[in-house]
Design a protein around this motif. Structure first.
Motif, PDB file in Angstrom:
ATOM      1  N   ILE A 214      -2.807   6.783  -9.195  1.00  0.00           N
ATOM      2  CA  ILE A 214      -1.757   7.023  -8.507  1.00  0.00           C
ATOM      3  C   ILE A 214      -0.522   7.227  -9.338  1.00  0.00           C
ATOM      4  O   ILE A 214       0.225   8.271  -8.961  1.00  0.00           O
ATOM      5  N   GLY A 215      -0.383   6.775 -10.803  1.00  0.00           N
ATOM      6  CA  GLY A 215       0.544   7.104 -11.593  1.00  0.00           C
ATOM      7  C   GLY A 215       0.057   8.462 -11.867  1.00  0.00           C
ATOM      8  O   GLY A 215       1.382   9.216 -11.835  1.00  0.00           O
ATOM      9  N   ARG A 216      -0.900   9.131 -12.419  1.00  0.00           N
ATOM     10  CA  ARG A 216      -1.134  10.446 -12.584  1.00  0.00           C
ATOM     11  C   ARG A 216      -0.443  11.383 -11.425  1.00  0.00           C
ATOM     12  O   ARG A 216       0.032  12.209 -11.601  1.00  0.00           O
TER      13      ARG A 216
ATOM     14  N   HIS B 150       9.354   8.329  -4.130  1.00  0.00           N
ATOM     15  CA  HIS B 150       8.379   7.880  -5.142  1.00  0.00           C
ATOM     16  C   HIS B 150       7.638   6.567  -4.735  1.00  0.00           C
ATOM     17  O   HIS B 150       6.275   6.574  -4.765  1.00  0.00           O
ATOM     18  N   SER B 151       8.263   5.663  -4.027  1.00  0.00           N
ATOM     19  CA  SER B 151       7.795   4.631  -3.688  1.00  0.00           C
ATOM     20  C   SER B 151       6.864   4.748  -2.184  1.00  0.00           C
ATOM     21  O   SER B 151       5.766   4.238  -2.021  1.00  0.00           O
ATOM     22  N   ASP B 152       7.338   5.788  -1.366  1.00  0.00           N
ATOM     23  CA  ASP B 152       6.794   6.129  -0.152  1.00  0.00           C
ATOM     24  C   ASP B 152       5.220   6.927  -0.881  1.00  0.00           C
ATOM     25  O   ASP B 152       4.145   6.472  -0.371  1.00  0.00           O
ATOM     26  N   ALA B 153       5.266   7.787  -1.596  1.00  0.00           N
ATOM     27  CA  ALA B 153       3.976   8.346  -2.294  1.00  0.00           C
ATOM     28  C   ALA B 153       3.213   7.213  -2.839  1.00  0.00           C
ATOM     29  O   ALA B 153       1.860   7.296  -2.666  1.00  0.00           O
ATOM     30  N   LEU B 154       3.559   6.063  -3.488  1.00  0.00           N
ATOM     31  CA  LEU B 154       2.807   5.233  -3.809  1.00  0.00           C
ATOM     32  C   LEU B 154       2.290   4.443  -2.755  1.00  0.00           C
ATOM     33  O   LEU B 154       0.994   4.264  -2.944  1.00  0.00           O
ATOM     34  N   ARG B 155       2.886   4.112  -1.792  1.00  0.00           N
ATOM     35  CA  ARG B 155       2.388   3.645  -0.645  1.00  0.00           C
ATOM     36  C   ARG B 155       0.946   4.342   0.137  1.00  0.00           C
ATOM     37  O   ARG B 155       0.115   3.943   0.161  1.00  0.00           O
ATOM     38  N   ASP B 156       1.277   5.779   0.012  1.00  0.00           N
ATOM     39  CA  ASP B 156       0.476   6.710   0.619  1.00  0.00           C
ATOM     40  C   ASP B 156      -0.951   6.807  -0.279  1.00  0.00           C
ATOM     41  O   ASP B 156      -1.938   6.575   0.290  1.00  0.00           O
ATOM     42  N   TYR B 157      -0.677   6.689  -1.477  1.00  0.00           N
ATOM     43  CA  TYR B 157      -1.781   6.964  -2.436  1.00  0.00           C
ATOM     44  C   TYR B 157      -2.568   5.664  -2.346  1.00  0.00           C
ATOM     45  O   TYR B 157      -3.609   5.545  -2.463  1.00  0.00           O
ATOM     46  N   PHE B 158      -1.909   4.587  -2.183  1.00  0.00           N
ATOM     47  CA  PHE B 158      -2.269   3.125  -2.378  1.00  0.00           C
ATOM     48  C   PHE B 158      -3.346   3.106  -1.098  1.00  0.00           C
ATOM     49  O   PHE B 158      -4.339   2.462  -1.099  1.00  0.00           O
ATOM     50  N   LEU B 159      -2.715   3.341   0.111  1.00  0.00           N
ATOM     51  CA  LEU B 159      -3.479   3.273   1.370  1.00  0.00           C
ATOM     52  C   LEU B 159      -4.815   4.291   1.290  1.00  0.00           C
ATOM     53  O   LEU B 159      -5.839   3.814   2.237  1.00  0.00           O
TER      54      LEU B 159
ATOM     55  N   VAL C 212       3.473   1.175 -12.144  1.00  0.00           N
ATOM     56  CA  VAL C 212       3.079   1.397 -10.897  1.00  0.00           C
ATOM     57  C   VAL C 212       2.393   0.111 -10.301  1.00  0.00           C
ATOM     58  O   VAL C 212       2.685  -0.133  -9.107  1.00  0.00           O
ATOM     59  N   VAL C 213       2.039  -0.735 -10.978  1.00  0.00           N
ATOM     60  CA  VAL C 213       1.073  -2.032 -10.569  1.00  0.00           C
ATOM     61  C   VAL C 213       2.627  -2.730 -10.361  1.00  0.00           C
ATOM     62  O   VAL C 213       2.730  -3.429  -9.227  1.00  0.00           O
ATOM     63  N   GLY C 214       3.382  -2.981 -11.136  1.00  0.00           N
ATOM     64  CA  GLY C 214       4.830  -3.660 -11.034  1.00  0.00           C
ATOM     65  C   GLY C 214       5.376  -3.246  -9.739  1.00  0.00           C
ATOM     66  O   GLY C 214       5.949  -4.199  -8.740  1.00  0.00           O
ATOM     67  N   ARG C 215       5.565  -1.826  -9.444  1.00  0.00           N
ATOM     68  CA  ARG C 215       6.255  -1.525  -8.321  1.00  0.00           C
ATOM     69  C   ARG C 215       5.430  -1.852  -6.938  1.00  0.00           C
ATOM     70  O   ARG C 215       6.155  -2.156  -6.099  1.00  0.00           O
ATOM     71  N   ALA C 216       4.217  -1.614  -7.066  1.00  0.00           N
ATOM     72  CA  ALA C 216       3.370  -1.906  -5.842  1.00  0.00           C
ATOM     73  C   ALA C 216       3.475  -3.494  -5.646  1.00  0.00           C
ATOM     74  O   ALA C 216       3.487  -3.848  -4.390  1.00  0.00           O
ATOM     75  N   LYS C 217       3.596  -4.257  -6.575  1.00  0.00           N
ATOM     76  CA  LYS C 217       3.622  -5.695  -6.243  1.00  0.00           C
ATOM     77  C   LYS C 217       4.865  -5.756  -5.621  1.00  0.00           C
ATOM     78  O   LYS C 217       5.071  -6.792  -4.650  1.00  0.00           O
ATOM     79  N   ARG C 218       6.051  -5.342  -6.231  1.00  0.00           N
ATOM     80  CA  ARG C 218       7.228  -5.517  -5.434  1.00  0.00           C
ATOM     81  C   ARG C 218       7.421  -5.066  -4.187  1.00  0.00           C
ATOM     82  O   ARG C 218       8.381  -5.699  -3.255  1.00  0.00           O
ATOM     83  N   LEU C 219       6.650  -4.046  -3.960  1.00  0.00           N
ATOM     84  CA  LEU C 219       6.571  -3.483  -2.368  1.00  0.00           C
ATOM     85  C   LEU C 219       5.519  -4.099  -1.575  1.00  0.00           C
ATOM     86  O   LEU C 219       5.400  -4.027  -0.467  1.00  0.00           O
ATOM     87  N   GLY C 220       4.946  -5.391  -2.067  1.00  0.00           N
ATOM     88  CA  GLY C 220       4.152  -6.310  -1.300  1.00  0.00           C
ATOM     89  C   GLY C 220       2.533  -5.674  -1.104  1.00  0.00           C
ATOM     90  O   GLY C 220       2.025  -6.102  -0.179  1.00  0.00           O
ATOM     91  N   LEU C 221       2.210  -4.587  -1.974  1.00  0.00           N
ATOM     92  CA  LEU C 221       0.842  -4.283  -1.811  1.00  0.00           C
ATOM     93  C   LEU C 221       0.057  -5.004  -2.620  1.00  0.00           C
ATOM     94  O   LEU C 221       0.142  -5.136  -4.077  1.00  0.00           O
ATOM     95  N   ALA C 222      -1.141  -5.560  -2.182  1.00  0.00           N
ATOM     96  CA  ALA C 222      -2.074  -6.163  -2.874  1.00  0.00           C
ATOM     97  C   ALA C 222      -3.240  -5.197  -3.399  1.00  0.00           C
ATOM     98  O   ALA C 222      -3.361  -4.301  -2.696  1.00  0.00           O
ATOM     99  N   ALA C 223      -3.741  -5.591  -4.456  1.00  0.00           N
ATOM    100  CA  ALA C 223      -4.659  -4.541  -4.977  1.00  0.00           C
ATOM    101  C   ALA C 223      -5.852  -4.749  -4.161  1.00  0.00           C
ATOM    102  O   ALA C 223      -6.502  -5.788  -3.712  1.00  0.00           O
ATOM    103  N   PRO C 224      -6.552  -3.554  -3.811  1.00  0.00           N
ATOM    104  CA  PRO C 224      -8.025  -3.654  -2.910  1.00  0.00           C
ATOM    105  C   PRO C 224      -8.866  -4.280  -3.719  1.00  0.00           C
ATOM    106  O   PRO C 224      -8.975  -3.960  -5.037  1.00  0.00           O
ATOM    107  N   ALA C 225     -10.005  -4.916  -3.012  1.00  0.00           N
ATOM    108  CA  ALA C 225     -11.010  -5.266  -3.823  1.00  0.00           C
ATOM    109  C   ALA C 225     -11.913  -3.977  -4.450  1.00  0.00           C
ATOM    110  O   ALA C 225     -12.485  -3.236  -3.696  1.00  0.00           O
ATOM    111  N   ARG C 226     -11.981  -3.946  -5.555  1.00  0.00           N
ATOM    112  CA  ARG C 226     -12.903  -2.828  -6.036  1.00  0.00           C
ATOM    113  C   ARG C 226     -14.162  -3.076  -6.470  1.00  0.00           C
ATOM    114  O   ARG C 226     -14.383  -4.494  -6.815  1.00  0.00           O
ATOM    115  N   MET C 227     -15.028  -2.270  -6.017  1.00  0.00           N
ATOM    116  CA  MET C 227     -16.470  -2.681  -6.189  1.00  0.00           C
ATOM    117  C   MET C 227     -16.987  -1.623  -7.266  1.00  0.00           C
ATOM    118  O   MET C 227     -16.717  -0.417  -7.318  1.00  0.00           O
TER     119      MET C 227
END
Length: 177
Positions: free
Chosen positions: A27-29, A10-19, A44-59
């Motif tokens: 990502i959650g859906r 699940h964490s690997d999938a989160l990383r892939d979708y995040f990238l 999903v936000v909490g897990r991403a933060k624990r994995l060290g993933l920063a939110a991409p700047a959204r435009m």
């Protein structure tokens, strides 16, 4: 599975979708559909933060951003408006002022736990550093407490913590007959 823990796939999938630049809700859906889970966007936000993933700047989409004549294109690179969420604000990084400790004007006997008699003050000294032995005040204690009068007032004195003040006290050692 324990609450708050995610399987590695699940964490690997989160990383892939995040990238891939997907939003946390997307990502959650996707993860929920793929693994039959019920993760919320917040999870999903909490897990991403624990994995060290920063939110991409959204435009915002250029189709909904009003364009004024002579305005800079919304697709042009901009300086980030918000600070990096993975770093604490500068105010947190400033060193704290040293704490002023209160003390009492007595000379402790500095006796070990084994030497402590039932009526001796149990106010501890030492033990702050690794391997440092702890010694105790050892003066006669106040009835109904574990401490002598000055240490009692130092630890639990009357009033609020800001108004407590242990005055100087002269103790006299009396030998037992």
């Amino acid at each position: 599975m324990e609450p708050g823990s995610w399987p590695s796939e699940h964490s690997d999938a989160l990383r892939d979708y995040f990238l891939k630049g997907m939003s946390y809700a997307e990502i959650g859906r996707e993860i929920n559909a793929r693994f039959g889970t019920v993760y919320t966007r917040s999870a999903v936000v909490g897990r991403a933060k624990r994995l060290g993933l920063a939110a991409p700047a959204r435009m915002k989409s250029p189709s909904i951003v009003p364009r004024l004549p002579g305005a800079i294109s919304p697709l042009a690179p901009r300086a980030p408006v918000l600070p990096n969420p993975s770093q604490p604000p500068e105010s947190v990084l400033k060193p704290a002022r040293p704490v002023k400790l209160r003390c009492v004007g007595i000379k402790p006997r500095l006796i070990s736990l084994i030497e402590l008699a039932p009526g001796d003050c149990r106010y501890p000294y030492g033990g702050d550093k690794d391997g440092e032995e702890i010694a105790f005040c050892g003066h006669p204690r106040q009835p109904g407490t574990s401490y002598c009068t000055p240490h009692f007032h130092l630890t639990r004195g009357p009033g609020s913590a800001s108004t407590r003040c242990a005055g100087p006290l002269v103790l006299r050692l009396v030998s037992a007959a």
